[in-house]
Design a protein around this motif. Structure first.
Motif, PDB file in Angstrom:
ATOM      1  N   GLU A 297      49.127  69.942  46.835  1.00 19.65           N
ATOM      2  CA  GLU A 297      50.049  70.550  46.630  1.00 19.65           C
ATOM      3  C   GLU A 297      51.313  69.774  46.967  1.00 19.65           C
ATOM      4  OE1 GLU A 297      49.814  73.923  49.221  1.00 19.65           O
ATOM      5  OE2 GLU A 297      48.193  74.897  48.150  1.00 19.65           O
ATOM      6  N   ASN A 298      51.406  69.058  48.149  1.00 19.41           N
ATOM      7  CA  ASN A 298      52.444  68.007  48.474  1.00 19.41           C
ATOM      8  C   ASN A 298      51.802  66.997  49.558  1.00 19.41           C
ATOM      9  OD1 ASN A 298      54.745  67.034  49.203  1.00 19.41           O
ATOM     10  ND2 ASN A 298      55.695  68.752  50.538  1.00 19.41           N
ATOM     11  N   PRO A 299      51.468  65.912  49.060  1.00 13.86           N
ATOM     12  CA  PRO A 299      50.941  64.859  49.986  1.00 13.86           C
ATOM     13  C   PRO A 299      52.130  64.344  50.848  1.00 13.86           C
ATOM     14  CG  PRO A 299      51.382  63.911  47.680  1.00 13.86           C
ATOM     15  CD  PRO A 299      51.794  65.283  47.538  1.00 13.86           C
ATOM     16  N   THR A 300      52.372  65.011  51.805  1.00 12.96           N
ATOM     17  CA  THR A 300      53.322  64.376  52.862  1.00 12.96           C
ATOM     18  C   THR A 300      53.101  63.465  53.747  1.00 12.96           C
ATOM     19  OG1 THR A 300      52.720  66.108  54.481  1.00 12.96           O
ATOM     20  CG2 THR A 300      54.438  66.641  52.994  1.00 12.96           C
TER      21      THR A 300
ATOM     22  N   GLU B  35      43.892  60.159  56.359  1.00  6.35           N
ATOM     23  CA  GLU B  35      43.158  58.945  56.982  1.00  6.35           C
ATOM     24  C   GLU B  35      42.351  58.934  58.244  1.00  6.35           C
ATOM     25  OE1 GLU B  35      45.097  54.622  58.918  1.00  6.35           O
ATOM     26  OE2 GLU B  35      46.212  56.588  58.919  1.00  6.35           O
ATOM     27  N   ARG B  36      42.681  59.803  59.170  1.00  9.50           N
ATOM     28  CA  ARG B  36      41.937  59.915  60.464  1.00  9.50           C
ATOM     29  C   ARG B  36      40.440  60.699  59.951  1.00  9.50           C
ATOM     30  NH1 ARG B  36      42.971  64.521  64.908  1.00  9.50           N
ATOM     31  NH2 ARG B  36      40.836  64.593  65.750  1.00  9.50           N
TER      32      ARG B  36
ATOM     33  N   MET C  94      49.448  55.191  51.763  1.00 10.13           N
ATOM     34  CA  MET C  94      50.315  56.086  51.322  1.00 10.13           C
ATOM     35  C   MET C  94      51.170  56.820  52.086  1.00 10.13           C
ATOM     36  SD  MET C  94      47.227  58.003  48.674  1.00 10.13           S
ATOM     37  CE  MET C  94      48.420  59.166  48.169  1.00 10.13           C
ATOM     38  N   ALA C  95      50.676  56.834  53.233  1.00  8.56           N
ATOM     39  CA  ALA C  95      51.677  57.566  54.464  1.00  8.56           C
ATOM     40  C   ALA C  95      53.166  57.056  54.490  1.00  8.56           C
ATOM     41  CB  ALA C  95      50.990  57.810  55.840  1.00  8.56           C
TER      42      ALA C  95
END
Length: 477
Positions: free
Chosen positions: A359-362, A370-371, A388-389
């Motif tokens: 939906e929305n990769p914030t 990642e974790r 990406m973060a």
């Protein structure tokens, strides 16, 4: 067309008059009029005509005489009408010049209007506007003040006086004028708005609550806006009270929660007060009530540390209680993923997060992914989500807070903004996010991973193969 009609009417009148004279002259008989010892005999028709003519002459003479008597009055009225036209013209042009930002023309026309206008209110109105156009706020305030003492000009004068006082930095006078105007029975909403805005800007929460009640009684504010504003004001007042006024603060927070349960700061501060009193169960109830109305990360953080040195099972139970209050919300799903990671259930966490990042990769979700992937054992995929973060969009989610720290630590200015941001549209204020402050997690600088040796086998998950591509995980089951 009108001229033709007029010509026809005159022609008909002339014809009728001629016919009447001819008819009168043909009447039989005569009228005898004694004149001394002699008698004058006049034909009847001619006598009637002469009488009519005499009456017309008398009427004309009377019109002339009466006109002489009323002539001075007509001259005076004409002069007055001329003065009124000049005054109205000067007032109109002066107000237009003031609104157009031409201070010299406005001042000149104000002086001209003062010579011709009779209505003192209009002269003062133009004088005040001209002074404002010249940035003469003291002069404008004097003119508005004089206008406020005239019949019909009280509200307008008080409004202008309050605005002029505010422009020259005299907030006390501006507040006094607005308060005076609020005491006048009127449907005007500016006294309420001005007074409320001034009190909020100075952090006078108690006075603002009193003004808000007056606005409610007069129908100037109602509905969700009224309830949300009241919740912010009660919370701000509670936060500003000293520690010895703890009971009063709790009452204020309870009133805030009743006014707007969907105001997370009220639930957070209310639960925190109960937590410091050792009432963890009551605090959890407040957090669940707030989560049901509007989930927020800060509420989950506080729920984690309600009891010092608590067991993981108890913490998980409290967080599960929050999730159950609003299971379909985005924050509940994120909290479910965090709980799964706490239990090392990496697969379930990845599945839950996979649906959210679609939906929305914030940045927040990327770091959680990642974790989860790192815990699952796929270091390469975890590094990709970490990279990406760095470029993902940020969100004001309060995830930048230290889990052991505080939340909603607003200044007076932030609370003042929140009165309108949340009160009018339901938005929260995040000072650090809005001012591009440091975020402890999502804002960290991430280094690219070192090149891996092609001969090194990718790390495996403890109980299975390397995690498959994310789209595959999302489609499983």
């Amino acid at each position: 067309m009108n001229r033709i009609v007029l010509f026809i009417l005159i022609l008909l009148l002339f014809t009728a008059s001629a016919a009447f004279v001819w008819w009168a002259l043909t009447l039989p008989g005569a009228v005898t009029v004694p004149f001394g010892e002699r008698e004058i005999s006049i034909q009847s028709g001619l006598a009637a005509f002469l009488m009519l003519l005499f009456g017309g002459v008398i009427a004309f003479i009377w019109w002339l005489v009466s006109g002489l008597f009323i002539l001075p009055g007509k001259i005076g009225k004409s002069r007055q009408a001329s003065r009124t036209r000049k005054a109205n013209s000067a007032l109109t042009e002066g107000l237009l010049a003031a609104e157009a930002g031409d201070p010299n023309a406005a001042l000149k026309l104000a002086k001209k209007a003062a010579r011709h206008a009779e209505d003192e209110r209009l002269k003062l109105l133009l004088k005040a506007r001209a002074a404002e156009a010249n940035d003469d706020w003291a002069g404008a305030e004097r003119a508005w003040g004089q206008l406020s003492r005239l019949p019909g000009g009280q509200l307008a004068g008080l409004r202008g006086s309050a605005a002029a006082a505010a422009e020259r930095g005299d907030q006390l006078t501006a507040e006094a004028r607005a308060r005076e105007a609020l005491g006048i029975k009127s449907s005007a909403d500016w006294p309420f708005n001005n007074l409320f805005d001034l009190q909020v800007s100075k952090g006078e929460w108690t006075k603002a609550l009193e003004t808000l009640s007056i606005g409610e009684k007069r129908g100037l504010v109602a509905g969700d806006s009224l309830r949300r504003r009241r919740a912010v004001l009660h919370t701000a007042r509670a936060v500003g009270l000293p520690h010895e006024s703890k009971l009063e603060a709790q009452k204020e927070l309870a009133e805030a929660i009743r006014s707007a349960p969907a105001f997370p700061p009220a639930a957070w501060h209310g639960a925190r007060h109960l937590m410091t009193d050792g009432k963890a169960k009551a605090a959890q109830g407040v957090l669940e009530l707030g989560w049901k109305a509007r989930p927020h990360p800060a509420l989950a953080q506080l729920s984690r540390r309600l009891v010092p040195q608590d067991t993981e099972a108890n913490i998980a139970g409290r967080l599960k209680g929050l999730i159950d209050m609003n299971p379909g919300h985005r924050e509940s799903k994120i909290l479910s993923a965090e709980l799964a990671m706490d239990k090392a259930d990496w697969t379930d966490a990845i599945k839950t997060l996979a649906l959210l990042v679609e939906e929305n990769p914030t940045a927040r979700l990327c770091l959680l992914m990642e974790r989860a992937l790192r815990g699952y054992g796929d270091k390469k995929e975890a590094d990709r989500w970490g990279r990406m973060a760095v470029s993902a969009s940020r969100e004001p989610d309060w995830s930048d807070l230290d889990p052991k720290g505080t939340a909603f630590d607003y200044s007076v200015r932030d609370w003042s903004r929140l009165v309108y941001a949340f009160g009018d549209v339901g938005d929260l204020v995040h000072p650090r996010y809005e001012s591009f402050g440091r975020e402890l997690e999502a804002g960290r600088v991430m280094a690219l991973p070192a090149p891996e040796d092609d001969k090194v086998t990718p790390p495996k998950a403890p109980d299975g193969p390397v995690v498959p591509p994310l789209d595959y995980v999302a489609d499983e089951d």
